[in-house]
Design an enzyme around this catalytic site. Structure first.
Site, PDB file in Angstrom:
ATOM      1  N   PRO A 103      28.812  48.368 -32.752  1.00  0.00           N
ATOM      2  CA  PRO A 103      29.963  47.750 -33.431  1.00  0.00           C
ATOM      3  C   PRO A 103      31.279  48.032 -32.702  1.00  0.00           C
ATOM      4  O   PRO A 103      32.310  47.445 -33.014  1.00  0.00           O
ATOM      5  CB  PRO A 103      29.948  48.398 -34.826  1.00  0.00           C
ATOM      6  CG  PRO A 103      29.149  49.641 -34.688  1.00  0.00           C
ATOM      7  CD  PRO A 103      28.181  49.407 -33.573  1.00  0.00           C
ATOM      8  N   GLU A 143      23.529  57.191 -36.237  1.00  0.00           N
ATOM      9  CA  GLU A 143      24.981  57.146 -35.994  1.00  0.00           C
ATOM     10  C   GLU A 143      25.298  56.572 -34.625  1.00  0.00           C
ATOM     11  O   GLU A 143      26.450  56.619 -34.175  1.00  0.00           O
ATOM     12  CB  GLU A 143      25.581  58.550 -36.131  1.00  0.00           C
ATOM     13  CG  GLU A 143      25.590  59.080 -37.555  1.00  0.00           C
ATOM     14  CD  GLU A 143      26.302  58.142 -38.530  1.00  0.00           C
ATOM     15  OE1 GLU A 143      27.380  57.634 -38.188  1.00  0.00           O
ATOM     16  OE2 GLU A 143      25.751  57.889 -39.609  1.00  0.00           O
ATOM     17  N   ARG A 169      18.750  29.027 -26.607  1.00  0.00           N
ATOM     18  CA  ARG A 169      18.992  27.596 -26.770  1.00  0.00           C
ATOM     19  C   ARG A 169      19.873  27.026 -25.659  1.00  0.00           C
ATOM     20  O   ARG A 169      20.029  25.816 -25.542  1.00  0.00           O
ATOM     21  CB  ARG A 169      19.534  27.282 -28.162  1.00  0.00           C
ATOM     22  CG  ARG A 169      20.823  27.962 -28.518  1.00  0.00           C
ATOM     23  CD  ARG A 169      21.038  27.949 -30.012  1.00  0.00           C
ATOM     24  NE  ARG A 169      20.991  26.609 -30.588  1.00  0.00           N
ATOM     25  CZ  ARG A 169      21.920  25.690 -30.419  1.00  0.00           C
ATOM     26  NH1 ARG A 169      22.983  25.964 -29.686  1.00  0.00           N
ATOM     27  NH2 ARG A 169      21.802  24.499 -30.971  1.00  0.00           N
ATOM     28  N   ASP A 181      27.555  21.125 -29.485  1.00  0.00           N
ATOM     29  CA  ASP A 181      27.614  22.107 -30.559  1.00  0.00           C
ATOM     30  C   ASP A 181      29.022  22.567 -30.845  1.00  0.00           C
ATOM     31  O   ASP A 181      29.897  22.508 -29.985  1.00  0.00           O
ATOM     32  CB  ASP A 181      26.820  23.361 -30.165  1.00  0.00           C
ATOM     33  CG  ASP A 181      25.357  23.215 -30.489  1.00  0.00           C
ATOM     34  OD1 ASP A 181      25.027  22.360 -31.310  1.00  0.00           O
ATOM     35  OD2 ASP A 181      24.567  23.975 -29.917  1.00  0.00           O
TER      36      ASP A 181
END
Ligand code: SAM
Length: 254
Positions: free
Chosen positions: A88, A115, A152, A167
């Protein structure tokens, strides 16, 4: 493209790779995914992959030795592979990053748990990627997001060669609204123009709707949009107002 995923939960990757476009890409040979269990490289009787953090605190930290040993083994087979740590704390993932990754022959996705991983692993990493500002229990779902979005874009994977080009995000705009049968659904009609068979008008309508939708939902994206003078005329003709810095196309810069 070859993707090696390093994880302590390789089974999490099984089912998502066995369905739809990803499964077809694997069968066709466009994509190869290898899951490696980090635990296979753990030392000691209990094959521990995590331990308590130095300095105290909550939770467990993934030990560096099994991760680096697993990485080294993979890199022996695929020297020069691009090694990505899912975290993150990484750079936020985007369609542009998916496009860049799709050009690589080999990528390695390292999934953390608990963690996170011991900071000394970072020197073995080429890039740190976050799939968004929220915290998952592990990197496996993030790895699958990357595999899915990159697959894709691989040549020949999508049935229609230009599907990915139209897209959302492909030119900094959200995709126009789409409709299929039935023509009438709970009192709502499909826009008449889409039934006209006039491809030029349909394409213009789609462009205008795409800009309108982007303006309403993601105005931030329009800051990077670049419109030709023809497109600008079309937008003005349809009453779509954009701030001047956005409306100015490349051809106005010189
Ligand atoms: N304690 C860490 C922190 O605060 O940065 C979070 C660890 S998280 C519970 C466990 C693992 O999930 C991470 O090591 C990473 O591999 C993965 N992960 C969690 N959120 C993620 C995200 N937004 N993007 C990518 N990977 C993520």
């Amino acid at each position: 493209m070859q993707v090696d995923v390093l994880t302590i939960f390789p089974n999490l990757l099984v089912s998502p790779l066995q369905e739809g476009i990803i499964q077809r890409a694997i069968v066709s040979g466009a994509l190869e995914v290898f899951a490696h269990n980090i635990r296979d490289h753990a030392l000691g009787k209990h094959a521990m992959t995590d331990d308590r953090p130095f300095g105290g605190g909550e939770g467990m930290v993934m030990k560096p030795e099994p991760i680096v040993a697993a990485l080294r083994q993979v890199l022996t087979q695929r020297p020069g592979a691009h090694v990505i740590l899912l975290t993150p704390q990484g750079r936020q993932y985007s369609q542009k990053m998916a496009e860049d990754l799709a050009k690589k022959e080999h990528i390695v996705l390292l999934c953390g748990r608990y963690e996170g991983v011991d900071a000394r692993v970072e020197e073995h990493i080429d890039a740190e990627i976050s799939i968004g500002d929220y915290v998952l229990t592990g990197g496996e779902l993030a790895a699958l997001v990357i595999i899915d979005s990159v697959t894709r874009l691989l040549p020949g994977v999508l049935g229609c060669s230009d599907s990915a080009e139209c897209d959302t995000f492909s030119r900094g705009l959200l995709k126009y609204p789409q409709y299929t049968r039935p023509r009438q659904f709970e009192g709502q009609e499909v826009p008449e123009l889409l039934l006209s068979g006039d491809h030029k008008l349909i394409s213009q309508w789609r462009f205008v709707e795409s800009v309108k939708r982007t303006k309403a939902r993601r105005p931030d994206l329009l800051q990077g949009a670049n419109f030709s003078s023809q497109e600008r005329k079309l937008l003005v003709g349809h009453g779509v107002e954009l701030v001047e810095s956005v409306v100015a196309g490349k051809d106005d810069l010189h």
